[in-house]
Design a protein around this motif. Structure first.
Motif, PDB file in Angstrom:
ATOM      1  N   PHE A 246       0.838  -1.203   0.000  1.00  0.00           N
ATOM      2  CA  PHE A 246       0.000   0.000   0.000  1.00  0.00           C
ATOM      3  C   PHE A 246       0.869   1.249   0.000  1.00  0.00           C
ATOM      4  O   PHE A 246       0.560   2.235  -0.683  1.00  0.00           O
ATOM      5  CB  PHE A 246      -0.927   0.003   1.220  1.00  0.00           C
ATOM      6  N   LYS A 247       1.976   1.205   0.749  1.00  0.00           N
ATOM      7  CA  LYS A 247       2.893   2.338   0.781  1.00  0.00           C
ATOM      8  C   LYS A 247       3.496   2.591  -0.601  1.00  0.00           C
ATOM      9  O   LYS A 247       3.622   3.745  -1.037  1.00  0.00           O
ATOM     10  CB  LYS A 247       3.998   2.079   1.800  1.00  0.00           C
ATOM     11  N   GLN A 250       0.819   4.189  -2.770  1.00  0.00           N
ATOM     12  CA  GLN A 250       0.615   5.586  -2.407  1.00  0.00           C
ATOM     13  C   GLN A 250       1.746   6.460  -2.946  1.00  0.00           C
ATOM     14  O   GLN A 250       1.522   7.596  -3.390  1.00  0.00           O
ATOM     15  CB  GLN A 250       0.534   5.724  -0.884  1.00  0.00           C
ATOM     16  N   SER A 251       2.960   5.937  -2.911  1.00  0.00           N
ATOM     17  CA  SER A 251       4.105   6.683  -3.419  1.00  0.00           C
ATOM     18  C   SER A 251       3.961   6.944  -4.912  1.00  0.00           C
ATOM     19  O   SER A 251       4.216   8.063  -5.391  1.00  0.00           O
ATOM     20  CB  SER A 251       5.399   5.912  -3.138  1.00  0.00           C
ATOM     21  N   LEU A 253       1.158   7.065  -6.575  1.00  0.00           N
ATOM     22  CA  LEU A 253       0.061   8.017  -6.755  1.00  0.00           C
ATOM     23  C   LEU A 253       0.532   9.451  -6.520  1.00  0.00           C
ATOM     24  O   LEU A 253       0.180  10.370  -7.285  1.00  0.00           O
ATOM     25  CB  LEU A 253      -1.093   7.687  -5.803  1.00  0.00           C
ATOM     26  N   LEU A 254       1.328   9.638  -5.481  1.00  0.00           N
ATOM     27  CA  LEU A 254       1.833  10.975  -5.173  1.00  0.00           C
ATOM     28  C   LEU A 254       2.741  11.486  -6.290  1.00  0.00           C
ATOM     29  O   LEU A 254       2.642  12.649  -6.718  1.00  0.00           O
ATOM     30  CB  LEU A 254       2.587  10.958  -3.843  1.00  0.00           C
ATOM     31  N   ALA A 294      -8.356   5.308  -8.036  1.00  0.00           N
ATOM     32  CA  ALA A 294      -7.339   6.128  -7.380  1.00  0.00           C
ATOM     33  C   ALA A 294      -6.290   6.605  -8.389  1.00  0.00           C
ATOM     34  O   ALA A 294      -5.836   7.756  -8.342  1.00  0.00           O
ATOM     35  CB  ALA A 294      -6.677   5.332  -6.257  1.00  0.00           C
TER      36      ALA A 294
END
Length: 506
Positions: A246-247, A250-251, A253-254, A294
């Motif tokens: 998940f991390k 998220q990275s 996505l950022l 997302a």
């Protein structure tokens, strides 16, 4: 030079074997990323003379094999890093990674070492050696799923404008033609004053022709998209373990959000394409609607091309998936050329050594979306196949390959892989986008000129307008048949020269 070799090169025995292994390893310095190609003028004559001095053809073959073991073991040393990522399971394979692959392909260098003994001395032998080296090297596409890694022609890919000029003839004769030219000139240079004159003259013509091709491109009147290339810098242990999946997501996505915001600021409302590398999504993207939403939200209206695994019943695929602005899957490309011993197990090993195998896809495709343009998608290994990177009868306007070279650590491996993308750009006259998980990612224009690149082991994004394709170069029409024809003609001519005494005054 030949006098020096004859005087100081051991004539036989284990000492000669060690010297040939060492000289073969030195030859690998000509390969990317070092590209010290002048060393070929010193190392290839050692093999040539050792083969000629062998008392029998069998010993000449052994000498060629030993040279090949040194060359390929040194050039592929980084394969050991891939084993180290799973060292607890495959510790026993560590000593065999690079030498094992070298053992399979090194016998091909025995072919010119043996054949050159059967024609007249001088230029006939050199022509046959260069032609048969090229033909044997081209045959590597027939080994397992093919392994044409590190053709000697890639030595000309010097990382500068000099390299851009030197590799332009590949738009006509391909990387195999560059290989033939390098072997021919490395041996011909030592054929007296005439040899030096011919090599010098040929080099001048080569550079002049390459310079003209580089400075006089003819572009097609099409517009390619604007790109946001995302390099997330995820280690191979993290990719395999998925402990911080998940991390990682998220990275990415950022980074995507940051890249798209920068692109909007730089280029306005023009269509944007976001690209993530191989295995960037830590799951099954086509089965995860929330994740696709997302991604679409982070991309802010852009189409995203995402590397992900995929399953269909009992079959698993290594895929590139196009996610539209609404989060829907627009297209899927499944990798069709698989890595031997990495993604599938060749039949020569009767017991299972892989934790799982990948199913090959249906073959190369061309996607054609208004916001993406005509793109030829590929996954990792597929970019290394000269003349086989575009779908038959459906030519794209740019090429994309996603990869995960984190397997090989910060070694020569990722840079050698990157060099294949540069060479394909020249051969096909198409921009090439090379997107890697940990590095190195890069964009090449249709002349093979590097526009931008990332660093190894860094979270980075590239925001760039993709350049136009060139009008189709000759190689893209005739593919490897040009260099194949030249190499065969040189080999046949060598035997005719011996039989009929053609041009014996040379």
């Amino acid at each position: 030079m030949y006098f020096f070799i004859e005087r100081y090169l051991p004539q036989s025995g284990w000492r000669l074997g060690v010297v040939l292994l060492f000289v073969g390893a030195l030859t690998a310095l000509a390969l990317p990323p070092l590209n010290i190609f002048p060393i070929l003028v010193l190392t290839l004559p050692c093999l040539y003379q050792a083969a000629l001095k062998a008392p029998t053809a069998r010993k000449a073959a052994l000498r060629g094999f030993l040279f090949g073991m040194g060359f390929h073991s040194a050039g592929l040393y980084w394969l050991t890093n891939a084993i180290l990522t799973r060292v607890h399971d495959y510790w026993w394979a560590v000593p065999f990674a690079a030498p094992g692959v070298a053992f399979v392909i090194a016998p091909l260098i025995a072919v010119p070492a043996v054949l050159c003994r059967y024609v007249a001395p001088g230029w006939p032998r050199i022509f046959l050696f260069a032609g048969s080296w090229t033909l044997a090297d081209m045959s590597r596409v027939l080994i397992f799923s093919g392994f044409p890694w590190n053709p000697l022609g890639s030595a000309l890919e010097v990382p500068s404008i000099i390299g851009d000029i030197l590799i332009q003839p590949a738009s006509i004769i391909g990387v195999d033609g560059l290989t033939l030219a390098l072997v021919l000139s490395s041996l011909g240079f030592w054929e007296g004053y005439k040899g030096k004159f011919f090599v010098l003259l040929g080099s001048i013509i080569w550079v002049a022709g390459g310079g003209w091709l580089f400075t006089h491109p003819h572009y097609k009147s099409v517009e390619n998209p604007k790109l946001v290339v995302v390099q997330g810098n995820v280690s191979e242990r993290e990719v395999l373990g998925r402990d911080d999946a998940f991390k990682q997501f998220q990275s990415y996505l950022l980074l995507t959000r940051t890249g798209v915001e920068k692109a909007r600021k730089d280029i306005g409302k023009s269509p944007i394409v976001v690209v993530w590398p191989e295995s960037a999504f830590p799951g099954l993207l086509d089965e995860d609607k929330w994740a696709r939403s997302a991604i679409a939200q982070a991309a802010d209206g852009a189409t995203s091309l995402i590397g992900s695994d995929r399953r269909d019943g009992k079959h698993w695929y290594n895929s590139l998936e196009a996610v539209g602005p609404d989060g829907a899957i627009k297209a899927i490309y499944d990798k069709s050329r698989l890595v031997p011993f990495g993604e599938y197990q060749p039949w020569i090993i009767p017991f299972n050594i892989l934790p799982g195998v990948i199913t090959p896809g249906d073959g190369l495709k061309t996607w054609d979306f208004p916001e993406v343009g005509r793109v030829g998608p590929m996954v990792c290994y597929e970019i290394i196949f000269s003349g086989s990177v575009t779908a038959p009868h459906d030519r794209p306007n740019w090429l994309l390959t996603i990869s995960n070279d984190a397997w090989y650590g910060h070694s020569a491996g990722p840079y050698q892989h990157l060099a294949t993308g540069r060479m394909r750009a020249v051969e096909e006259g198409l921009p090439v986008v090379f997107v890697n998980n940990r590095g190195v990612s890069a964009i090449y224009d249709s002349r093979g000129h590097e526009m931008q690149r990332t660093h190894w082991g860094a979270e980075e994004i590239i925001v760039s307008t993709l350049p136009k394709p060139k009008n189709r170069p000759l190689f893209s029409y005739l593919s490897k048949s040009i260099s194949l024809f030249i190499a065969i003609c040189m080999a046949v001519f060598s035997f005719l020269w011996r039989k009929n005494g053609i041009f014996t005054k040379f």
